[in-house]
Motif scaffolding. Structure first.
Motif, PDB file in Angstrom:
ATOM      1  N   ASP A 179       6.678  -2.832  -1.345  1.00 38.08           N
ATOM      2  CA  ASP A 179       5.361  -2.328  -0.949  1.00 38.08           C
ATOM      3  C   ASP A 179       5.524  -0.839  -0.654  1.00 38.08           C
ATOM      4  O   ASP A 179       6.007  -0.459   0.414  1.00 38.08           O
ATOM      5  N   GLN A 180       5.118  -0.001  -1.585  1.00 41.00           N
ATOM      6  CA  GLN A 180       5.287   1.434  -1.454  1.00 41.00           C
ATOM      7  C   GLN A 180       4.056   2.156  -1.968  1.00 41.00           C
ATOM      8  O   GLN A 180       3.224   1.575  -2.664  1.00 41.00           O
ATOM      9  N   LYS A 181       3.941   3.417  -1.608  1.00 46.62           N
ATOM     10  CA  LYS A 181       2.771   4.194  -2.003  1.00 46.62           C
ATOM     11  C   LYS A 181       2.711   4.299  -3.519  1.00 46.62           C
ATOM     12  O   LYS A 181       3.677   4.675  -4.179  1.00 46.62           O
ATOM     13  N   LEU A 210      14.979  -8.644   2.074  1.00 46.34           N
ATOM     14  CA  LEU A 210      14.122  -7.613   1.495  1.00 46.34           C
ATOM     15  C   LEU A 210      13.165  -7.001   2.504  1.00 46.34           C
ATOM     16  O   LEU A 210      12.702  -5.873   2.308  1.00 46.34           O
ATOM     17  N   ALA A 211      12.848  -7.730   3.567  1.00 45.39           N
ATOM     18  CA  ALA A 211      11.845  -7.243   4.521  1.00 45.39           C
ATOM     19  C   ALA A 211      12.228  -5.895   5.116  1.00 45.39           C
ATOM     20  O   ALA A 211      11.371  -5.052   5.374  1.00 45.39           O
ATOM     21  N   VAL A 212      13.537  -5.658   5.338  1.00 51.70           N
ATOM     22  CA  VAL A 212      13.954  -4.399   5.950  1.00 51.70           C
ATOM     23  C   VAL A 212      13.747  -3.227   4.998  1.00 51.70           C
ATOM     24  O   VAL A 212      13.783  -2.070   5.431  1.00 51.70           O
ATOM     25  N   GLY A 213      13.535  -3.500   3.720  1.00 51.31           N
ATOM     26  CA  GLY A 213      13.245  -2.451   2.739  1.00 51.31           C
ATOM     27  C   GLY A 213      11.807  -2.463   2.298  1.00 51.31           C
ATOM     28  O   GLY A 213      11.488  -1.956   1.212  1.00 51.31           O
ATOM     29  N   PHE A 214      10.901  -3.056   3.111  1.00 52.37           N
ATOM     30  CA  PHE A 214       9.467  -3.142   2.819  1.00 52.37           C
ATOM     31  C   PHE A 214       9.224  -3.851   1.485  1.00 52.37           C
ATOM     32  O   PHE A 214       8.362  -3.448   0.692  1.00 52.37           O
ATOM     33  N   GLU A 232      -3.567   4.833   2.176  1.00 54.88           N
ATOM     34  CA  GLU A 232      -2.369   5.667   2.208  1.00 54.88           C
ATOM     35  C   GLU A 232      -1.842   5.882   3.617  1.00 54.88           C
ATOM     36  O   GLU A 232      -0.677   6.243   3.809  1.00 54.88           O
ATOM     37  N   ARG A 233      -2.647   5.635   4.631  1.00 54.16           N
ATOM     38  CA  ARG A 233      -2.179   5.786   6.009  1.00 54.16           C
ATOM     39  C   ARG A 233      -1.135   4.736   6.391  1.00 54.16           C
ATOM     40  O   ARG A 233      -0.416   4.898   7.381  1.00 54.16           O
ATOM     41  N   VAL A 234      -1.063   3.657   5.619  1.00 54.29           N
ATOM     42  CA  VAL A 234      -0.061   2.617   5.892  1.00 54.29           C
ATOM     43  C   VAL A 234       1.355   3.181   5.829  1.00 54.29           C
ATOM     44  O   VAL A 234       2.249   2.756   6.557  1.00 54.29           O
ATOM     45  N   TYR A 235       1.591   4.184   4.991  1.00 58.31           N
ATOM     46  CA  TYR A 235       2.943   4.650   4.698  1.00 58.31           C
ATOM     47  C   TYR A 235       3.340   5.900   5.482  1.00 58.31           C
ATOM     48  O   TYR A 235       4.434   6.435   5.266  1.00 58.31           O
ATOM     49  N   LEU A 236       2.510   6.366   6.403  1.00 57.30           N
ATOM     50  CA  LEU A 236       2.729   7.670   7.020  1.00 57.30           C
ATOM     51  C   LEU A 236       3.941   7.707   7.953  1.00 57.30           C
ATOM     52  O   LEU A 236       4.465   8.787   8.234  1.00 57.30           O
ATOM     53  N   ASP A 237       4.391   6.569   8.479  1.00 57.62           N
ATOM     54  CA  ASP A 237       5.543   6.567   9.389  1.00 57.62           C
ATOM     55  C   ASP A 237       6.795   5.988   8.752  1.00 57.62           C
ATOM     56  O   ASP A 237       7.760   5.655   9.460  1.00 57.62           O
ATOM     57  N   ASP A 238       6.825   5.882   7.438  1.00 59.63           N
ATOM     58  CA  ASP A 238       7.979   5.284   6.772  1.00 59.63           C
ATOM     59  C   ASP A 238       9.259   6.097   6.962  1.00 59.63           C
ATOM     60  O   ASP A 238      10.364   5.559   6.804  1.00 59.63           O
ATOM     61  N   ASP A 239       9.137   7.382   7.273  1.00 58.55           N
ATOM     62  CA  ASP A 239      10.316   8.228   7.472  1.00 58.55           C
ATOM     63  C   ASP A 239      10.349   8.857   8.863  1.00 58.55           C
ATOM     64  O   ASP A 239      11.126   9.769   9.111  1.00 58.55           O
ATOM     65  N   SER A 240       9.513   8.364   9.772  1.00 60.75           N
ATOM     66  CA  SER A 240       9.416   8.973  11.097  1.00 60.75           C
ATOM     67  C   SER A 240      10.602   8.573  11.972  1.00 60.75           C
ATOM     68  O   SER A 240      11.001   7.409  11.994  1.00 60.75           O
ATOM     69  N   GLN A 294      10.479   2.495  12.213  1.00 61.49           N
ATOM     70  CA  GLN A 294       9.756   2.558  10.933  1.00 61.49           C
ATOM     71  C   GLN A 294       9.264   1.178  10.516  1.00 61.49           C
ATOM     72  O   GLN A 294       8.148   1.023  10.007  1.00 61.49           O
ATOM     73  N   PHE A 295      10.109   0.173  10.755  1.00 63.46           N
ATOM     74  CA  PHE A 295       9.737  -1.208  10.441  1.00 63.46           C
ATOM     75  C   PHE A 295       8.513  -1.623  11.248  1.00 63.46           C
ATOM     76  O   PHE A 295       7.562  -2.206  10.727  1.00 63.46           O
ATOM     77  N   GLY A 296       8.537  -1.324  12.547  1.00 67.26           N
ATOM     78  CA  GLY A 296       7.417  -1.693  13.408  1.00 67.26           C
ATOM     79  C   GLY A 296       6.155  -0.906  13.108  1.00 67.26           C
ATOM     80  O   GLY A 296       5.044  -1.462  13.125  1.00 67.26           O
ATOM     81  N   MET A 297       6.304   0.391  12.821  1.00 66.17           N
ATOM     82  CA  MET A 297       5.121   1.198  12.528  1.00 66.17           C
ATOM     83  C   MET A 297       4.473   0.771  11.205  1.00 66.17           C
ATOM     84  O   MET A 297       3.245   0.814  11.072  1.00 66.17           O
ATOM     85  N   ARG A 298       5.290   0.372  10.237  1.00 67.64           N
ATOM     86  CA  ARG A 298       4.696  -0.132   8.991  1.00 67.64           C
ATOM     87  C   ARG A 298       3.869  -1.378   9.290  1.00 67.64           C
ATOM     88  O   ARG A 298       2.738  -1.536   8.802  1.00 67.64           O
TER      89      ARG A 298
END
Length: 842
Positions: A590-592, A571-575, A819-827, A667-671
């Motif tokens: 863990d999502q917005k 599950l970790a790879v899907g936050f 909300e800044r936690v999720y800003l790189d989820d699609d980067s 994305q995993f690392g930025m989260r």
């Protein structure tokens, strides 16, 4: 000239040893510095800290105007909220991550197999190997796999070509393996058309259709390795000494002396050397046998030990003659003596057991090799045909008599290397002893090529006809030069796991998939859990989210682990993380979030709310370095994940197990990095039984009684959209949007509603009808409320831990969401930060 001024922050007024050093540019105001560096800062009539400039208080009215000087001594001191209660960490000066790993952190090693197996994650050990008493690997998603041996490799000569047979286990379950995704080393097997035959078997399928299924034991006594030359089968040797010399023999008593006489052209005479070819020079042999004349006849040669005793009797055809006493003394050069050396007619090689103790067989194979070919050169250089015959005998363990099989005859006229595998079928299963000899006489004539070696003795043991639960591969490979060095232990495939997918409320037919949800469910079902123990509703909700984002789990498990640890990795790879909710193992992502589930405020706290913030640590990492598996090279690579201000000189190293995509690794690392920086505020509080309504990672509204934050209390009246509160002195702020939220009887939050001042001081008018009917007759607890401006009416938190501490009290731990936690989820990943890890890294 100094352009910076030092700022010292004291989180505890009563303990001056606790201090965090910071810096601010000369000429800046305190308000500018707080706005830029403190995410939780806001203007308040009652500040939570005191500012001292050169030991003089700087009033809040001057925070926007006073400019720092280079010589200023600036101290910020967090003040007590009330006697005996200290707000230890309200100011978050520099937003850095937590130093302590959370429970779902990816472990700092991929897999550790005991005993050693063909772990794909260690490039130093990648290869096909037996996994005796080990864990059978299990693949998830799409991944490279080095299958493990089910039987030991065996070789066989077919039409003078050596072929290799392999029976391999891909892993637990079903896999889609395409023909162009099978490799020997890095070369696709499609490049070896005609040299390789591969058949993939599904779990439980009969494997006897391919000859590689046989479980064959190869004796180490004959030569079981590919580089072994085996045992040379030496025949009777007849020699006249050649053109330049001859043999002379002397007979005296029971001794035969052999001398070699060589002609020396320079001296013009022969040179006599005492020798016993082909025995050791000067060796004396004793001879017994039966005579057919003076010294003529067949004799059995026995080596004599130094003390004169007989040793190493050679197996022969004659019988000892007790009436014979000695040779007639005679010296002659006309005698012809035939001697045997190391086997051949009269001496077998062996016996050797064909299978280990406790095993039986009825199928044997004998491998023979003629490295120089077989034939004879005539005076004109033509290659003539020649024949060599080999005799094979066997007997059961403990038996006295030998059973001969048909002679094996080799005939050819070539100097190319020859090889043959001779199968022998026994009438019943026994533990056989075998022996082999060359029946054809040998010669020292250099024009004759007939050397023959016995290179392998093999026996078939009990062979499985199918493998339940495993995908297997049977392989037959021609031993060409291109394949010889890599074929035996470098066969690998890229397989995609086949699993049913739970979607739209039902299980689909199994199909190749790299999705997270199917493997999550498979882990639980394979552990014996039925559907009613799996949070299928949550799975049905999260699957389209993961699938739409292309979040995948691609990995191979080949080490021991617990079900829950495996689920955490998946599950970790899907936050997300696994939780247990009313007996069901349920994934929570863990999502917005924007909708609050529950409300907690001082009226339903037991005791006080404790707020704490992790301040800056000099040793904290300044970035995240993520290791992932590249899907092209199938080796570990890394990518550096940095926020603004990070130098990356001391990054925290994590491994993204299951991620094989560079963007997803980023994305995993930025989260992780954003969580470390922006989730630094923790709340601890207790309730009676109220908190048992919440679940792990629920998004809830938490109220604080610090002045300047939200106002809380109970509802005392309700008429339409007018809500009457127990506080007649609500603080309204000019120019601000105000919010009112209510707590329903089940603990969930109603609202939030936009609020405006009513005609009475405790009347609040909301902009929508209530979604429940308040009960105010005293039969149940009246609704609780939270009131404040839109940016500060509550603390939006994620519930991290709920622990009942008695029958009527529950402890809660929560983190302030950001909300800044999720800003790189699609980067997408940057293009310049990937490095390849050297092999020694592992």
């Amino acid at each position: 000239m100094n352009t910076w001024v030092d700022i010292k922050v004291y989180p505890n007024k009563l303990d001056p040893s606790l201090m965090e050093p910071c810096k601010c540019k000369v000429g800046s105001t305190l308000h500018q510095w707080l706005t830029e560096n403190v995410p939780a800062y806001y203007e308040s009539e009652e500040p939570l800290f005191t500012v001292l400039i050169n030991k003089q208080i700087l009033l809040p009215t001057n925070w926007k105007t006073y400019q720092f000087k280079a010589w200023d001594d600036v101290n910020i001191i967090v003040e007590p909220k009330e006697p005996a209660t200290i707000a230890y960490a309200v100011i978050a000066v520099i937003a850095v991550g937590y130093a302590v790993y959370t429970a779902n952190q990816i472990p700092d090693n991929y897999n550790s197999t005991t005993p050693d197996g063909s772990s794909i994650y260690d490039v130093n050990t990648q290869g096909n190997k037996p996994r005796l008493m080990g864990i059978i690997p299990e693949g998830a998603g799409r991944h490279k796999i080095y299958p493990d041996y089910l039987t030991m490799p065996r070789r066989e000569y077919i039409d003078n070509e050596q072929w290799l047979y392999l029976m391999l286990s891909v892993g637990v379950g079903r896999y889609e393996i395409l023909s162009n995704e099978m490799f020997i080393g890095n070369t696709p097997t499609t490049s070896y058309a005609g040299d390789i035959d591969i058949q993939v078997f599904e779990p439980g399928e009969n494997v006897t259709g391919h000859e590689a299924f046989r479980n064959v034991y190869t004796s180490s006594e004959v030569g079981s390795t590919s580089g072994s030359t085996g045992i040379e089968l030496k025949g009777r040797v007849t020699s006249t000494g050649g053109d330049n010399g001859s043999y002379e023999y002397s007979f005296a008593g029971d001794e035969l002396l052999v001398h070699y006489v060589e002609w020396d052209a320079e001296l013009g005479r022969p040179l006599r050397f005492k020798s016993v070819p082909p025995f050791s020079v000067g060796e004396v042999l004793s001879i017994t046998g039966s005579l057919n004349g003076q010294n003529d006849g067949y004799f059995e040669l026995l080596n004599k030990d130094s003390d004169g005793s007989q040793v190493n009797k050679v197996d022969g055809q004659s019988q000892d003659d007790p009436t014979w006493t000695s040779f007639v003394t005679e010296s002659t050069s006309s005698a012809t003596v035939i001697v045997e050396d190391g086997g051949g007619d009269g001496q077998f090689n062996g016996p050797f057991f064909a299978c280990p103790a406790g095993e039986v067989t009825d199928k044997l194979w004998f491998d023979f090799r003629l490295p120089q070919g077989l034939g004879e050169l005539d005076d004109d250089g033509n290659f003539l045909s020649r024949t060599v015959t080999v005799q094979i005998e066997y007997r059961a363990e403990g038996a006295q008599d030998w059973t001969a099989v048909d002679d094996e005859v080799f005939t050819s006229s070539t100097n190319d290397e020859l090889g043959r595998t001779v199968p022998v079928t026994l009438p019943s299963k026994i533990r056989p002893e075998v022996r082999v000899k060359r029946a054809t006489a040998a010669t020292d004539d250099t024009r004759i090529y007939d050397d023959i070696f016995w290179t392998a003795l093999k026996a078939e043991l009990n062979s499985a006809t199918s493998y339940d639960g495993l995908t297997t591969i049977a392989i037959k490979i021609r031993g060409t030069n291109a394949l010889a060095g890599t074929a035996e232990n470098k066969f690998n495939v890229i397989g995609t796991r086949i699993l049913p997918v739970y979607e739209n409320g039902a299980w689909s037919a199994p199909r190749p998939t790299t999705d997270i949800a199917p493997f999550f469910a498979h882990v639980l079902k394979s552990a014996g859990h039925s559907d009613d123990k799996i949070g299928l509703e949550s799975l049905n909700t999260l699957h389209p989210i993961w699938h739409g984002r292309a979040d995948e789990f691609n990995a191979v498990f080949d080490s021991e682990s617990t079900v829950f640890e495996v689920l955490k990795r998946v599950l970790a790879v899907g936050f997300a993380e696994p939780t247990i909710d009313y007996g069901k193992i349920t994934p929570v992502r863990d999502q917005k979030r924007t909708i609050f589930r529950h409300m907690y405020q001082p009226d339903n706290y037991v005791g006080m709310l404790k707020r704490s913030i992790k301040l800056m640590d000099d040793d904290e990492p300044d970035g995240i370095e993520v290791e992932y598996f590249d899907p092209v090279t199938w080796k570990s690579e890394t990518i550096l994940c940095l926020l603004a201000g990070d130098e990356g000189a001391n990054p925290e190293k994590i491994r993204a197990f299951g991620i094989t995509n560079r963007d997803k690794a980023y994305q995993f690392g930025m989260r992780k990095r954003r969580i470390r920086r922006y989730r630094r505020t923790r709340f601890d509080f207790k309730t009676e039984m109220d908190a048992l309504n919440s679940k792990y990672l629920d998004y809830s509204a938490v109220a604080d009684d610090i002045p300047g934050y939200e106002q809380t209390g109970t509802v005392v009246g309700h008429v339409g959209r007018s809500i009457y509160l127990d506080n007649p002195e609500l603080k309204w702020q000019t120019g601000q949007t105000h919010i009112l939220a209510l707590r329903k009887p089940d603990g969930t939050l109603s609202g939030p509603y936009n609020a405006s001042l009513g005609t009475e001081s405790n009347e609040v008018v909301i902009d929508a009808d209530l979604d429940f009917t308040p009960v105010l007759d005293g039969s149940i607890e009246p609704p609780l409320y939270m009131f404040g401006i839109s940016t500060r009416w509550c603390n939006g938190v994620l519930i991290k831990d709920i622990k009942p501490s008695s029958t009527n009290q529950v402890s809660v731990t929560a983190e302030l969401d950001d909300e800044r936690v999720y800003l790189d989820d699609d980067s997408p990943a940057p293009t310049t930060t990937s490095i390849t890890i050297p092999n020694i890294y592992f």
